[in-house]
Write a protein that holds these residues in place. Structure first.
Motif, PDB file in Angstrom:
ATOM      1  N   LEU A 113       0.805  -1.222   0.000  1.00 23.38           N
ATOM      2  CA  LEU A 113       0.000   0.000   0.000  1.00 23.38           C
ATOM      3  C   LEU A 113       0.839   1.273   0.000  1.00 23.38           C
ATOM      4  CD1 LEU A 113      -2.822  -1.047   2.511  1.00 23.38           C
ATOM      5  CD2 LEU A 113      -2.790  -1.285   0.019  1.00 23.38           C
ATOM      6  N   LYS A 114       2.070   1.180  -0.503  1.00 24.83           N
ATOM      7  CA  LYS A 114       2.902   2.368  -0.680  1.00 24.83           C
ATOM      8  C   LYS A 114       2.810   2.829  -2.130  1.00 24.83           C
ATOM      9  CE  LYS A 114       4.589   2.336   3.526  1.00 24.83           C
ATOM     10  NZ  LYS A 114       4.215   3.370   4.514  1.00 24.83           N
ATOM     11  N   SER A 115       2.973   4.120  -2.343  1.00 28.17           N
ATOM     12  CA  SER A 115       2.864   4.674  -3.691  1.00 28.17           C
ATOM     13  C   SER A 115       4.109   4.344  -4.506  1.00 28.17           C
ATOM     14  CB  SER A 115       2.698   6.187  -3.622  1.00 28.17           C
ATOM     15  OG  SER A 115       3.907   6.792  -3.187  1.00 28.17           O
ATOM     16  N   PRO A 116       3.999   4.328  -5.838  1.00 26.06           N
ATOM     17  CA  PRO A 116       5.188   4.116  -6.670  1.00 26.06           C
ATOM     18  C   PRO A 116       6.287   5.131  -6.388  1.00 26.06           C
ATOM     19  CG  PRO A 116       3.205   3.884  -7.996  1.00 26.06           C
ATOM     20  CD  PRO A 116       2.761   4.387  -6.648  1.00 26.06           C
ATOM     21  N   SER A 121      11.701   6.176  -4.381  1.00 32.66           N
ATOM     22  CA  SER A 121      12.580   6.991  -3.549  1.00 32.66           C
ATOM     23  C   SER A 121      13.408   6.119  -2.614  1.00 32.66           C
ATOM     24  CB  SER A 121      11.751   7.992  -2.737  1.00 32.66           C
ATOM     25  OG  SER A 121      12.568   8.704  -1.833  1.00 32.66           O
ATOM     26  N   GLU A 122      12.772   5.129  -1.992  1.00 31.91           N
ATOM     27  CA  GLU A 122      13.483   4.217  -1.091  1.00 31.91           C
ATOM     28  C   GLU A 122      14.580   3.454  -1.841  1.00 31.91           C
ATOM     29  OE1 GLU A 122      13.132   2.928   2.256  1.00 31.91           O
ATOM     30  OE2 GLU A 122      12.119   4.807   2.724  1.00 31.91           O
ATOM     31  N   LYS A 148       5.731  -8.014  -1.055  1.00 35.21           N
ATOM     32  CA  LYS A 148       5.906  -7.783  -2.493  1.00 35.21           C
ATOM     33  C   LYS A 148       4.563  -7.787  -3.224  1.00 35.21           C
ATOM     34  CE  LYS A 148       7.213 -12.682  -2.640  1.00 35.21           C
ATOM     35  NZ  LYS A 148       5.883 -13.215  -2.893  1.00 35.21           N
ATOM     36  N   PHE A 149       3.594  -7.109  -2.663  1.00 31.60           N
ATOM     37  CA  PHE A 149       2.239  -7.161  -3.205  1.00 31.60           C
ATOM     38  C   PHE A 149       1.962  -6.007  -4.164  1.00 31.60           C
ATOM     39  CE2 PHE A 149      -2.501  -6.665  -2.489  1.00 31.60           C
ATOM     40  CZ  PHE A 149      -2.838  -7.757  -3.271  1.00 31.60           C
ATOM     41  N   ILE A 150       1.681  -6.314  -5.388  1.00 36.18           N
ATOM     42  CA  ILE A 150       1.178  -5.473  -6.480  1.00 36.18           C
ATOM     43  C   ILE A 150       2.106  -4.320  -6.877  1.00 36.18           C
ATOM     44  CG2 ILE A 150      -0.698  -4.000  -7.309  1.00 36.18           C
ATOM     45  CD1 ILE A 150      -2.675  -5.679  -5.907  1.00 36.18           C
ATOM     46  N   VAL A 151       2.183  -3.240  -6.077  1.00 39.15           N
ATOM     47  CA  VAL A 151       2.868  -2.030  -6.538  1.00 39.15           C
ATOM     48  C   VAL A 151       4.371  -2.241  -6.651  1.00 39.15           C
ATOM     49  CG1 VAL A 151       3.289   0.418  -6.118  1.00 39.15           C
ATOM     50  CG2 VAL A 151       1.065  -0.575  -5.549  1.00 39.15           C
ATOM     51  N   LEU A 152       4.985  -2.849  -5.637  1.00 38.59           N
ATOM     52  CA  LEU A 152       6.437  -3.042  -5.659  1.00 38.59           C
ATOM     53  C   LEU A 152       6.901  -3.825  -6.887  1.00 38.59           C
ATOM     54  CD1 LEU A 152       9.277  -2.855  -4.395  1.00 38.59           C
ATOM     55  CD2 LEU A 152       8.726  -4.935  -3.119  1.00 38.59           C
ATOM     56  N   PRO A 153       6.301  -4.974  -7.212  1.00 40.03           N
ATOM     57  CA  PRO A 153       6.751  -5.689  -8.417  1.00 40.03           C
ATOM     58  C   PRO A 153       6.624  -4.858  -9.691  1.00 40.03           C
ATOM     59  CG  PRO A 153       5.405  -7.125  -7.055  1.00 40.03           C
ATOM     60  CD  PRO A 153       5.293  -5.751  -6.468  1.00 40.03           C
TER      61      PRO A 153
END
Length: 235
Positions: A113-116, A121-122, A148-153
């Motif tokens: 649930l973090k933004s792209p 940035s991280e 590793k859910f959805i946004v990160l990959p």
């Protein structure tokens, strides 16, 4: 009106079911949406990659480096940008002694649930610090908590990075007090050709016991005919 509400309700339910299914699919280390994680080296050769997370750290990392040098073993260190900044001399030593450095984010947040923008940035803050040590190619990224859910990959795929999980993470490493023999026994028992082993040089705790566990792992697996490789030495 009732028909519209039913359609909306069904759509929401369907979306929740799809999200739950995607989440359950993504939980195993070998699975992720939009990208294929590196969770094991595909080989029949007796090779193992030792990986160390959350460092560099003032206590464990220098002692670990001495052991690896004595045993002539190369490993992969997934570092936090904040810790590279805190202990730049130790991070530099890891690079100078020809170990591979991977990216483990800057501040170790859960990336669900973090933004792209936040995720990039991280990654980029830490990548810049790793490159300042002399390692120009920072290809491998291991997500904090293996989340590793959805946004990160999607972000990693767009950045042409390799998502690294692992094959085995010894439960005993999270116990207190740290039991070196138990940690080592769990790793040795579950070793197989191509294993990517999770360990942590960035944790607080008994430095001597931690290093002893790694020493037992190396010695016993050497006796079984295994050799140790960095992740970028995979063929």
């Amino acid at each position: 009106m009732k028909k519209i509400l039913k359609i909306i309700g069904f759509s929401v339910l369907l979306l929740l079911v799809l999200l739950a299914g995607a989440f359950l699919y993504s939980r195993p280390w070998k699975n992720a949406l939009f990208i294929t994680p590196l969770h094991q080296i595909q080989t029949s050769e007796k090779v193992i990659a030792l990986t160390f997370d959350d460092g560099p750290a003032k206590g464990r990392t220098p002692a670990l480096l001495k052991l690896l040098k004595d045993k002539q073993v190369k490993a992969t260190f997934f570092m936090l940008g904040a810790n590279i900044k805190k202990y730049p001399t130790i991070a530099q030593q890891v690079h100078n002694e020809e170990h591979l450095i991977g990216n483990h984010s800057y501040s170790h947040p859960r990336m669900i649930l973090k933004s792209p923008g936040f995720i990039k940035s991280e990654i980029l803050r830490t990548e810049k610090l790793i490159q300042s040590l002399g390692q120009k190619d920072v290809k491998y990224f291991r997500p904090p908590y293996s989340s590793k859910f959805i946004v990160l990959p999607l972000v990693l795929s767009s950045m042409n990075k390799t998502l690294v999980t692992g094959t085995y993470d010894p439960p005993a490493e999270y116990g207190s007090p740290y039991n070196a023999q138990k940690v080592a026994n769990q790793v040795i028992k579950n070793a197989q050709p191509g294993s990517i082993v999770y360990l942590h040089d960035g944790k607080k705790g008994d430095v001597l016991a931690f290093v002893k566990s790694v020493e037992i792992i190396i010695d016993q697996l050497h006796k079984q005919g295994y050799r140790f490789v960095r992740l970028d030495q995979i063929k």
